[in-house]
Motif scaffolding. Structure first.
Motif, mmCIF file in Angstrom:
data_model
loop_
_atom_site.group_PDB
_atom_site.id
_atom_site.type_symbol
_atom_site.label_atom_id
_atom_site.label_comp_id
_atom_site.label_asym_id
_atom_site.label_seq_id
_atom_site.Cartn_x
_atom_site.Cartn_y
_atom_site.Cartn_z
ATOM 1 N N ARG A 26 0.847 -1.183 0.000
ATOM 2 C CA ARG A 26 0.000 0.000 0.000
ATOM 3 C C ARG A 26 0.890 1.244 0.000
ATOM 4 O O ARG A 26 1.810 1.364 0.812
ATOM 5 N N GLU A 27 0.588 2.176 -0.884
ATOM 6 C CA GLU A 27 1.423 3.364 -1.019
ATOM 7 C C GLU A 27 0.611 4.637 -0.863
ATOM 8 O O GLU A 27 -0.585 4.686 -1.168
ATOM 9 N N PHE A 28 1.290 5.661 -0.411
ATOM 10 C CA PHE A 28 0.681 6.962 -0.195
ATOM 11 C C PHE A 28 0.313 7.611 -1.518
ATOM 12 O O PHE A 28 1.068 7.525 -2.498
ATOM 13 N N VAL A 29 -0.841 8.296 -1.540
ATOM 14 C CA VAL A 29 -1.273 9.034 -2.721
ATOM 15 C C VAL A 29 -1.378 10.531 -2.424
ATOM 16 O O VAL A 29 -0.792 11.354 -3.126
ATOM 17 N N ALA A 30 -2.156 10.885 -1.400
ATOM 18 C CA ALA A 30 -2.377 12.306 -1.100
ATOM 19 C C ALA A 30 -2.851 12.455 0.339
ATOM 20 O O ALA A 30 -3.412 11.524 0.914
ATOM 21 N N ALA A 31 -2.628 13.636 0.900
ATOM 22 C CA ALA A 31 -3.089 13.940 2.252
ATOM 23 C C ALA A 31 -3.576 15.378 2.309
ATOM 24 O O ALA A 31 -3.159 16.223 1.501
ATOM 25 N N ILE A 32 -4.445 15.659 3.280
ATOM 26 C CA ILE A 32 -5.008 16.995 3.420
ATOM 27 C C ILE A 32 -5.085 17.372 4.893
ATOM 28 O O ILE A 32 -5.358 16.523 5.748
ATOM 29 N N SER A 33 -4.839 18.649 5.179
ATOM 30 C CA SER A 33 -4.823 19.132 6.547
ATOM 31 C C SER A 33 -6.232 19.277 7.109
ATOM 32 O O SER A 33 -7.227 19.112 6.402
ATOM 33 N N ARG A 34 -6.308 19.609 8.378
ATOM 34 C CA ARG A 34 -7.589 19.628 9.074
ATOM 35 C C ARG A 34 -8.609 20.586 8.469
ATOM 36 O O ARG A 34 -9.794 20.274 8.374
ATOM 37 N N GLN A 35 -8.153 21.743 8.061
ATOM 38 C CA GLN A 35 -9.064 22.719 7.466
ATOM 39 C C GLN A 35 -8.991 22.747 5.949
ATOM 40 O O GLN A 35 -9.676 23.560 5.321
ATOM 41 N N GLY A 36 -8.165 21.885 5.383
ATOM 42 C CA GLY A 36 -8.089 21.781 3.932
ATOM 43 C C GLY A 36 -7.112 22.718 3.262
ATOM 44 O O GLY A 36 -6.969 22.695 2.041
ATOM 45 N N GLY A 37 -6.433 23.561 4.056
ATOM 46 C CA GLY A 37 -5.539 24.533 3.453
ATOM 47 C C GLY A 37 -4.197 23.970 3.025
ATOM 48 O O GLY A 37 -3.482 24.590 2.233
ATOM 49 N N GLY A 38 -3.860 22.805 3.519
ATOM 50 C CA GLY A 38 -2.592 22.183 3.167
ATOM 51 C C GLY A 38 -2.799 20.818 2.549
ATOM 52 O O GLY A 38 -3.672 20.057 2.985
ATOM 53 N N THR A 39 -2.031 20.514 1.507
ATOM 54 C CA THR A 39 -2.127 19.221 0.852
ATOM 55 C C THR A 39 -0.736 18.683 0.554
ATOM 56 O O THR A 39 0.241 19.426 0.512
ATOM 57 N N MET A 40 -0.663 17.388 0.333
ATOM 58 C CA MET A 40 0.583 16.708 -0.006
ATOM 59 C C MET A 40 0.244 15.613 -1.002
ATOM 60 O O MET A 40 -0.788 14.960 -0.867
ATOM 61 N N TYR A 41 1.128 15.428 -2.001
ATOM 62 C CA TYR A 41 0.877 14.436 -3.037
ATOM 63 C C TYR A 41 2.116 13.603 -3.306
ATOM 64 O O TYR A 41 3.246 14.084 -3.205
ATOM 65 N N ALA A 42 1.874 12.358 -3.695
ATOM 66 C CA ALA A 42 2.959 11.535 -4.205
ATOM 67 C C ALA A 42 3.375 12.088 -5.566
ATOM 68 O O ALA A 42 2.538 12.615 -6.317
ATOM 69 N N ASP A 43 4.644 11.966 -5.889
ATOM 70 C CA ASP A 43 5.132 12.485 -7.164
ATOM 71 C C ASP A 43 4.390 11.869 -8.352
ATOM 72 O O ASP A 43 4.182 12.532 -9.371
ATOM 73 N N SER A 44 3.992 10.626 -8.218
ATOM 74 C CA SER A 44 3.364 9.926 -9.337
ATOM 75 C C SER A 44 1.987 10.469 -9.697
ATOM 76 O O SER A 44 1.491 10.218 -10.803
ATOM 77 N N VAL A 45 1.359 11.219 -8.786
ATOM 78 C CA VAL A 45 0.010 11.742 -9.062
ATOM 79 C C VAL A 45 -0.046 13.255 -9.065
ATOM 80 O O VAL A 45 -1.098 13.836 -9.381
ATOM 81 N N LYS A 46 1.051 13.903 -8.716
ATOM 82 C CA LYS A 46 1.079 15.359 -8.628
ATOM 83 C C LYS A 46 0.701 15.982 -9.959
ATOM 84 O O LYS A 46 1.209 15.595 -11.004
ATOM 85 N N GLY A 47 -0.235 16.935 -9.925
ATOM 86 C CA GLY A 47 -0.693 17.588 -11.138
ATOM 87 C C GLY A 47 -1.864 16.894 -11.799
ATOM 88 O O GLY A 47 -2.497 17.449 -12.696
ATOM 89 N N ARG A 48 -2.164 15.662 -11.389
ATOM 90 C CA ARG A 48 -3.294 14.918 -11.957
ATOM 91 C C ARG A 48 -4.396 14.676 -10.941
ATOM 92 O O ARG A 48 -5.574 14.658 -11.296
ATOM 93 N N PHE A 49 -4.023 14.459 -9.689
ATOM 94 C CA PHE A 49 -4.996 14.163 -8.633
ATOM 95 C C PHE A 49 -5.140 15.367 -7.711
ATOM 96 O O PHE A 49 -4.180 16.100 -7.462
ATOM 97 N N THR A 50 -6.342 15.540 -7.150
ATOM 98 C CA THR A 50 -6.601 16.597 -6.184
ATOM 99 C C THR A 50 -7.389 16.026 -5.011
ATOM 100 O O THR A 50 -8.426 15.385 -5.221
#
Length: 124
Positions: free
Chosen positions: A45-69
């Motif tokens: 199992r691999e990481f894809v994306a994460a979001i902060s408590r209020q939604g203002g911060g996000t993090m993406y795996a390089d493989s999906v950056k620019g394609r996934f939100t």
């Protein structure tokens, strides 16, 4: 206790878009960070994306950056993963989970309440 329920998976053609939803049950939704992970057949199992408590911060795996939100609505206790320009290598079961930490992380053991997963198959 937090428990997630994913939906929205399916069979799509390469280049198409798909939106996954994840409803949270139990816990206080806006006190959690949330993440999407995926697991392809025979792989970890691999990481894809994460979001902060209020939604203002996000993090993406390089493989999906620019394609996934990743997004969330605290009033609806729901997290989404919008997937655009899908590729066959995106084929996997997608899981969402919540974490009580403050900082976003890709570490799987920092998240819990895993759902049953939403299968996504992308064919070329």
């Amino acid at each position: 206790q937090l428990q997630m329920a994913e939906s929205g998976g399916g069979l799509v053609q390469a280049g198409d878009s798909l939106r996954l939803s994840c409803a949270a049950h139990g816990g206080t939704f806006n006190t959690y960070i949330f993440a999407w992970f995926r697991q392809a057949p025979g792989k970890e199992r691999e990481f894809v994306a994460a979001i902060s408590r209020q939604g203002g911060g996000t993090m993406y795996a390089d493989s999906v950056k620019g394609r996934f939100t990743i997004s969330r609505d605290n009033a609806k206790s729901t997290v989404w993963l919008h997937m655009n320009r899908l590729k066959p290598e995106d084929t996997a079961v997608y899981y969402c989970a919540g974490g009580t930490g403050v900082n976003l992380t890709q570490r799987r053991n920092q998240y819990g309440g895993w759902g049953q997963g939403a299968p996504v198959t992308v064919f070329s």
